[in-house]
Design a protein around this motif. Structure first.
Motif, mmCIF file in Angstrom:
data_model
loop_
_atom_site.group_PDB
_atom_site.id
_atom_site.type_symbol
_atom_site.label_atom_id
_atom_site.label_comp_id
_atom_site.label_asym_id
_atom_site.label_seq_id
_atom_site.Cartn_x
_atom_site.Cartn_y
_atom_site.Cartn_z
ATOM 1 N N GLY A 101 -11.756 -22.000 18.347
ATOM 2 C CA GLY A 101 -12.852 -22.369 19.233
ATOM 3 C C GLY A 101 -13.467 -23.726 18.980
ATOM 4 O O GLY A 101 -14.387 -24.128 19.680
ATOM 5 N N ASN A 102 -12.972 -24.482 17.990
ATOM 6 C CA ASN A 102 -13.506 -25.808 17.671
ATOM 7 C C ASN A 102 -12.489 -26.877 18.008
ATOM 8 O O ASN A 102 -11.349 -26.799 17.563
ATOM 9 C CB ASN A 102 -13.850 -25.907 16.181
ATOM 10 C CG ASN A 102 -14.901 -24.903 15.774
ATOM 11 O OD1 ASN A 102 -15.951 -24.821 16.383
ATOM 12 N ND2 ASN A 102 -14.589 -24.102 14.762
ATOM 13 N N GLU A 103 -12.910 -27.897 18.762
ATOM 14 C CA GLU A 103 -12.008 -29.002 19.066
ATOM 15 C C GLU A 103 -11.952 -29.931 17.858
ATOM 16 O O GLU A 103 -12.980 -30.357 17.342
ATOM 17 C CB GLU A 103 -12.462 -29.773 20.301
ATOM 18 C CG GLU A 103 -11.454 -30.817 20.721
ATOM 19 C CD GLU A 103 -11.746 -31.440 22.071
ATOM 20 O OE1 GLU A 103 -11.107 -32.448 22.379
ATOM 21 O OE2 GLU A 103 -12.617 -30.931 22.806
ATOM 22 N N VAL A 104 -10.733 -30.205 17.402
ATOM 23 C CA VAL A 104 -10.546 -31.037 16.217
ATOM 24 C C VAL A 104 -9.537 -32.143 16.526
ATOM 25 O O VAL A 104 -8.683 -32.000 17.396
ATOM 26 C CB VAL A 104 -10.067 -30.201 15.006
ATOM 27 C CG1 VAL A 104 -11.138 -29.206 14.592
ATOM 28 C CG2 VAL A 104 -8.785 -29.460 15.317
ATOM 29 N N SER A 105 -9.627 -33.242 15.785
ATOM 30 C CA SER A 105 -8.723 -34.366 15.978
ATOM 31 C C SER A 105 -7.418 -34.134 15.222
ATOM 32 O O SER A 105 -7.289 -33.193 14.441
ATOM 33 C CB SER A 105 -9.379 -35.658 15.504
ATOM 34 O OG SER A 105 -9.454 -35.663 14.092
ATOM 35 N N ILE A 106 -6.490 -35.038 15.422
ATOM 36 C CA ILE A 106 -5.171 -34.927 14.797
ATOM 37 C C ILE A 106 -5.255 -35.047 13.276
ATOM 38 O O ILE A 106 -4.388 -34.538 12.561
ATOM 39 C CB ILE A 106 -4.206 -35.974 15.393
ATOM 40 C CG1 ILE A 106 -2.756 -35.597 15.112
ATOM 41 C CG2 ILE A 106 -4.532 -37.373 14.895
ATOM 42 C CD1 ILE A 106 -1.752 -36.365 15.934
ATOM 43 N N ASN A 107 -6.300 -35.673 12.765
ATOM 44 C CA ASN A 107 -6.432 -35.877 11.324
ATOM 45 C C ASN A 107 -7.239 -34.784 10.622
ATOM 46 O O ASN A 107 -7.387 -34.825 9.402
ATOM 47 C CB ASN A 107 -7.080 -37.240 11.052
ATOM 48 C CG ASN A 107 -6.232 -38.366 11.590
ATOM 49 O OD1 ASN A 107 -5.013 -38.349 11.478
ATOM 50 N ND2 ASN A 107 -6.863 -39.341 12.202
ATOM 51 N N ASP A 108 -7.744 -33.837 11.367
ATOM 52 C CA ASP A 108 -8.558 -32.768 10.790
ATOM 53 C C ASP A 108 -7.675 -31.757 10.056
ATOM 54 O O ASP A 108 -6.553 -31.472 10.479
ATOM 55 C CB ASP A 108 -9.341 -32.070 11.904
ATOM 56 C CG ASP A 108 -10.466 -31.224 11.375
ATOM 57 O OD1 ASP A 108 -10.174 -30.203 10.716
ATOM 58 O OD2 ASP A 108 -11.631 -31.565 11.629
ATOM 59 N N LYS A 109 -8.185 -31.201 8.978
ATOM 60 C CA LYS A 109 -7.434 -30.212 8.181
ATOM 61 C C LYS A 109 -7.151 -28.938 8.969
ATOM 62 O O LYS A 109 -6.158 -28.260 8.709
ATOM 63 C CB LYS A 109 -8.205 -29.875 6.907
ATOM 64 C CG LYS A 109 -8.308 -31.019 5.937
ATOM 65 C CD LYS A 109 -9.160 -30.638 4.744
ATOM 66 C CE LYS A 109 -9.352 -31.849 3.841
ATOM 67 N NZ LYS A 109 -10.245 -31.555 2.724
ATOM 68 N N LEU A 110 -8.014 -28.604 9.917
ATOM 69 C CA LEU A 110 -7.829 -27.377 10.695
ATOM 70 C C LEU A 110 -6.582 -27.407 11.584
ATOM 71 O O LEU A 110 -6.103 -26.358 12.010
ATOM 72 C CB LEU A 110 -9.065 -27.100 11.556
ATOM 73 C CG LEU A 110 -10.314 -26.635 10.821
ATOM 74 C CD1 LEU A 110 -11.480 -26.510 11.792
ATOM 75 C CD2 LEU A 110 -10.069 -25.320 10.103
ATOM 76 N N ILE A 111 -6.058 -28.587 11.843
ATOM 77 C CA ILE A 111 -4.840 -28.706 12.665
ATOM 78 C C ILE A 111 -3.706 -27.887 12.052
ATOM 79 O O ILE A 111 -2.838 -27.382 12.755
ATOM 80 C CB ILE A 111 -4.436 -30.196 12.822
ATOM 81 C CG1 ILE A 111 -5.406 -30.896 13.763
ATOM 82 C CG2 ILE A 111 -3.026 -30.362 13.315
ATOM 83 C CD1 ILE A 111 -5.358 -30.444 15.193
ATOM 84 N N LYS A 112 -3.712 -27.729 10.744
ATOM 85 C CA LYS A 112 -2.661 -26.962 10.055
ATOM 86 C C LYS A 112 -2.584 -25.515 10.535
ATOM 87 O O LYS A 112 -1.579 -24.854 10.358
ATOM 88 C CB LYS A 112 -2.879 -26.990 8.536
ATOM 89 C CG LYS A 112 -2.847 -28.378 7.933
ATOM 90 C CD LYS A 112 -1.456 -28.920 7.935
ATOM 91 C CE LYS A 112 -1.441 -30.277 7.233
ATOM 92 N NZ LYS A 112 -0.333 -31.078 7.639
ATOM 93 N N LYS A 113 -3.655 -25.017 11.161
ATOM 94 C CA LYS A 113 -3.654 -23.646 11.658
ATOM 95 C C LYS A 113 -2.875 -23.490 12.961
ATOM 96 O O LYS A 113 -2.579 -22.371 13.371
ATOM 97 C CB LYS A 113 -5.086 -23.152 11.867
ATOM 98 C CG LYS A 113 -5.837 -22.880 10.591
ATOM 99 C CD LYS A 113 -7.171 -22.236 10.918
ATOM 100 C CE LYS A 113 -7.865 -21.759 9.669
ATOM 101 N NZ LYS A 113 -9.106 -21.027 9.993
ATOM 102 N N LEU A 114 -2.571 -24.600 13.632
ATOM 103 C CA LEU A 114 -1.795 -24.531 14.862
ATOM 104 C C LEU A 114 -0.329 -24.268 14.544
ATOM 105 O O LEU A 114 0.175 -24.681 13.493
ATOM 106 C CB LEU A 114 -1.921 -25.829 15.661
ATOM 107 C CG LEU A 114 -3.296 -26.122 16.262
ATOM 108 C CD1 LEU A 114 -3.309 -27.505 16.886
ATOM 109 C CD2 LEU A 114 -3.682 -25.071 17.276
ATOM 110 N N LYS A 115 0.355 -23.625 15.456
ATOM 111 C CA LYS A 115 1.769 -23.288 15.251
ATOM 112 C C LYS A 115 2.624 -24.548 15.116
ATOM 113 O O LYS A 115 3.503 -24.624 14.280
ATOM 114 C CB LYS A 115 2.262 -22.439 16.428
ATOM 115 C CG LYS A 115 3.696 -22.000 16.301
ATOM 116 C CD LYS A 115 4.092 -21.086 17.452
ATOM 117 C CE LYS A 115 5.541 -20.671 17.313
ATOM 118 N NZ LYS A 115 5.958 -19.813 18.436
ATOM 119 N N TYR A 116 2.366 -25.549 15.964
ATOM 120 C CA TYR A 116 3.147 -26.786 15.937
ATOM 121 C C TYR A 116 2.319 -27.920 15.352
ATOM 122 O O TYR A 116 1.181 -28.137 15.746
ATOM 123 C CB TYR A 116 3.617 -27.168 17.344
ATOM 124 C CG TYR A 116 4.616 -26.188 17.887
ATOM 125 C CD1 TYR A 116 5.948 -26.269 17.518
ATOM 126 C CD2 TYR A 116 4.222 -25.163 18.729
ATOM 127 C CE1 TYR A 116 6.865 -25.358 18.001
ATOM 128 C CE2 TYR A 116 5.130 -24.251 19.219
ATOM 129 C CZ TYR A 116 6.453 -24.350 18.851
ATOM 130 O OH TYR A 116 7.362 -23.447 19.312
#
Length: 126
Positions: A101-116
Motif C-alpha cells: 500500500g506504499n508507493e516507493v521508488s526504485i532505490n527503496d529497500k521495500l522494492i525487494k518485496k516485489l516479485k520482479y
C-alpha cells in the motif's frame, strides 16, 4: 452574416479539438511503446502480466505524461504492483512500485518485496 461567423467559429473549434485529440493519441501511442520497451528491459515478460491499467486521460492532479500500472500473476501480495511513468518533456520513464500500500521508488529497500526486481539495464538508466 452572423450565422456564417457562428458556423465558422464552430468549425474552427471542432478542428482544433480534432487536432488536439490526434496529437494526444499519437503521444499516447509513443508513450505506450516506450513504456512497453522499458517493462521488457525491467524484466517482466508479457505472459506474466495479469492486468494493466493505461488510462486514456490522466486526472488533473496526476503528473504530466502517461502512466501504466502493471499487476503480475502470482504476486505474493495483491496490493503490490508496478507503476511506469513516461514524461514527454524529457522522454524518460520512471518506475515506482506499490508495496503493502506504499508507493516507493526504485532505490527503496521495500522494492525487494516485489516479485520482479529491476534489471541491471534499468538500474544503469537511472
Amino acid at each position: 452574416m452572423v450565422k456564417k461567423i457562428l458556423l465558422s467559429l464552430i468549425a474552427l473549434a471542432i478542428s482544433i479539438a480534432g487536432v488536439s485529440l490526434l496529437v494526444h493519441f499519437n503521444s499516447r501511442k509513443v508513450a505506450g511503446d516506450q513504456i512497453d520497451h522499458y517493462i521488457s528491459d525491467y524484466g517482466i515478460s508479457q505472459k506474466e502480466i495479469e492486468s494493466e491499467e493505461y488510462p486514456m486521460f490522466n486526472s488533473l492532479s496526476a503528473p504530466k505524461g502517461f502512466i501504466k500500472t502493471i499487476y503480475v500473476k502470482n504476486e505474493n501480495n495483491k496490493d503490490n504492483y508496478y507503476i511506469f511513468h513516461y514524461d514527454p518533456s524529457n522522454k524518460k520513464i520512471t518506475f515506482s512500485g506499490v508495496v503493502d500500500g506504499n508507493e516507493v521508488s526504485i532505490n527503496d529497500k521495500l522494492i525487494k518485496k516485489l516479485k520482479y526486481q529491476p534489471s541491471d539495464k534499468v538500474l544503469n538508466q537511472e
